[in-house]
Scaffold this active site. Structure first.
Site, PDB file in Angstrom:
ATOM      1  N   TYR A 154       0.862  -1.195   0.000  1.00 52.51           N
ATOM      2  CA  TYR A 154       0.000   0.000   0.000  1.00 52.51           C
ATOM      3  C   TYR A 154       0.893   1.238   0.000  1.00 52.51           C
ATOM      4  CZ  TYR A 154      -3.000   3.777   1.601  1.00 52.51           C
ATOM      5  OH  TYR A 154      -3.659   4.976   1.708  1.00 52.51           O
ATOM      6  N   GLU A 190      -3.307   7.586  -4.205  1.00 54.23           N
ATOM      7  CA  GLU A 190      -3.392   6.356  -3.416  1.00 54.23           C
ATOM      8  C   GLU A 190      -3.292   5.172  -4.362  1.00 54.23           C
ATOM      9  OE1 GLU A 190      -5.971   4.938   0.330  1.00 54.23           O
ATOM     10  OE2 GLU A 190      -7.141   5.069  -1.508  1.00 54.23           O
TER      11      GLU A 190
END
Length: 396
Positions: free
Chosen positions: A118, A206
């Site tokens: 992530y 993101e």
């Protein structure tokens, strides 16, 4: 301004960020042709079909699927295009899918196991700096990771005066447990990602997941990108990426009328001039026991036409039980706004909910007299607390 995954990836690639190859398609037939081109350029025989909407969690709602043949590409694309995709980030009714992204399969076998990471770049308002957040737990809800295993989330703060430094890129790669080729690839990836964030005036990048492939390449498999609306005048090419169909129709209509409007979940409509006063108005409604239904800033040049348009937009929300108009007359004259309220009331007809008007500043006395003498069901107030108490009384 939010953009689609395929658009975000195109921006990343323009800054040298490695991405998962893909081609967008509007129809099942275009999806098949896209898969053929991807096979020719990458050799991929399996394909990932991804719904393109402005929301995360698409896989959980059935919006991301793997196709192992061209026939499956057409079948899956037919199922996804036109569906109402419901995810944790969509309205309850979901969002209609108009296009899909056909991507290469990047989870191919090799010398090592692929791993998901992530990573996001965002403005940390607590420290007034851009920060890179990252975790070895890619592919999962980062909120769940933060709740259950916070020690697996790292944050690197970037000094805006010098930008991201080489030692910070290496630190990120080290904390992710990478070595060899993957380590070097990650340092390049992070540097390019930060440059993309700054270069396109983004408010959020993101990527979940960033993938370390089986041959130690580092690529963005997903891309959730939000661009700063206030900087779009510097990026007309990015402004063309706006997809109005993905936005709230009422907010779009308000924007076209020059109104700053954000829909909320409460029952008290707000019409205010100035963002700071709007925030204070919503706060005092909340403290008085009400729930603001919207943020609406009519700006410093409010006239009768703009006030009427603001009323019509607020009244589109059927949950609204009262409307509080709170105007401070600095640039704008209060009596002009008051006349706008009276004219709007007469033009719209039966508004159906009580209106509380609080005007202070230039020509406030004349404005209050206009309201009081109008004969309409409009309640005037002098103090903000008085207006909030009136709202509470009428809504109750």
């Amino acid at each position: 301004m939010n953009i689609h995954e395929y658009q975000g990836k195109s921006i990343l690639e323009s800054f040298g960020v490695g991405i998962q190859r893909g081609i967008v398609a509007d129809t099942p037939e275009e999806a098949v042709e896209a898969a053929k081109k991807i096979n020719e350029t990458t050799g991929s025989e399996w394909f990932v079909i991804k719904a393109q909407i402005h929301a995360g969690g698409r896989g959980k709602g059935g919006g991301v699927k793997i196709a192992k043949s061209l026939d499956e590409v057409k079948s899956i694309a037919s199922d996804i295009i036109g569906m109402d995709l419901i995810t944790p980030q969509t309205p309850p009714e979901g969002k209609k899918v108009a296009k899909v992204l056909i991507c290469q399969d990047v989870y191919y076998p090799g010398d090592s196991e692929p791993s998901e990471i992530y990573m996001s770049v965002l403005l940390d308002r607590a420290i007034n700096r851009v920060a890179v957040m990252y975790s070895t737990e890619g592919g999962m809800d980062i909120e769940a990771v933060a709740d259950k295993t916070p020690h697996l989330i790292f944050k690197e703060e970037i000094d805006p005066a010098v930008g991201i430094q080489g030692f910070q890129c290496r630190k990120i790669a080290f904390n992710l447990g990478l070595s060899g080729k993957a380590f070097k690839e990650m340092t390049k990836f992070v540097n390019a990602l930060y440059n993309a964030y700054v270069g396109c005036d983004a408010s959020l990048f993101e990527i979940n997941p960033v993938l370390k492939t089986s041959d130690d390449r580092i690529i963005a498999v997903d891309a959730k990108v939000s661009l700063d609306d206030n900087a779009l005048f510097r990026h007309p090419d990015y402004l063309k990426m706006r997809d109005i169909s993905e936005e709230d129709p009422t907010e779009v209509e308000a924007g076209e009328a020059g109104l700053n409007y954000v829909q909320l979940d409460g029952n008290v409509g707000c019409m205010v001039n100035g963002a700071g006063l709007a925030m204070a108005t919503m706060d005092i409604i909340k403290l008085s026991g009400g729930e603001p239904a919207n943020f609406l800033d009519v700006g410093g040049t409010a006239d009768a036409a703009r006030v009427e348009k603001a009323f019509r937009i607020i009244l589109k929300d059927k949950k609204v039980k009262a409307i509080l108009v709170n105007i401070f007359g600095g640039i704008v004259r209060c009596d002009r706004v008051a006349q706008g309220v009276v004219d709007a009331y007469k033009n719209i007809g039966d508004i159906g909910v009580p209106i509380i008007v609080r005007l202070q500043g230039t020509n406030a006395v004349e404005a209050k007299k206009l309201i009081d003498d109008s004969g309409l069901k409009v309640h005037s107030a002098v103090l903000l607390q008085e207006a909030a108490d009136k709202v509470k009384e009428l809504v109750a």
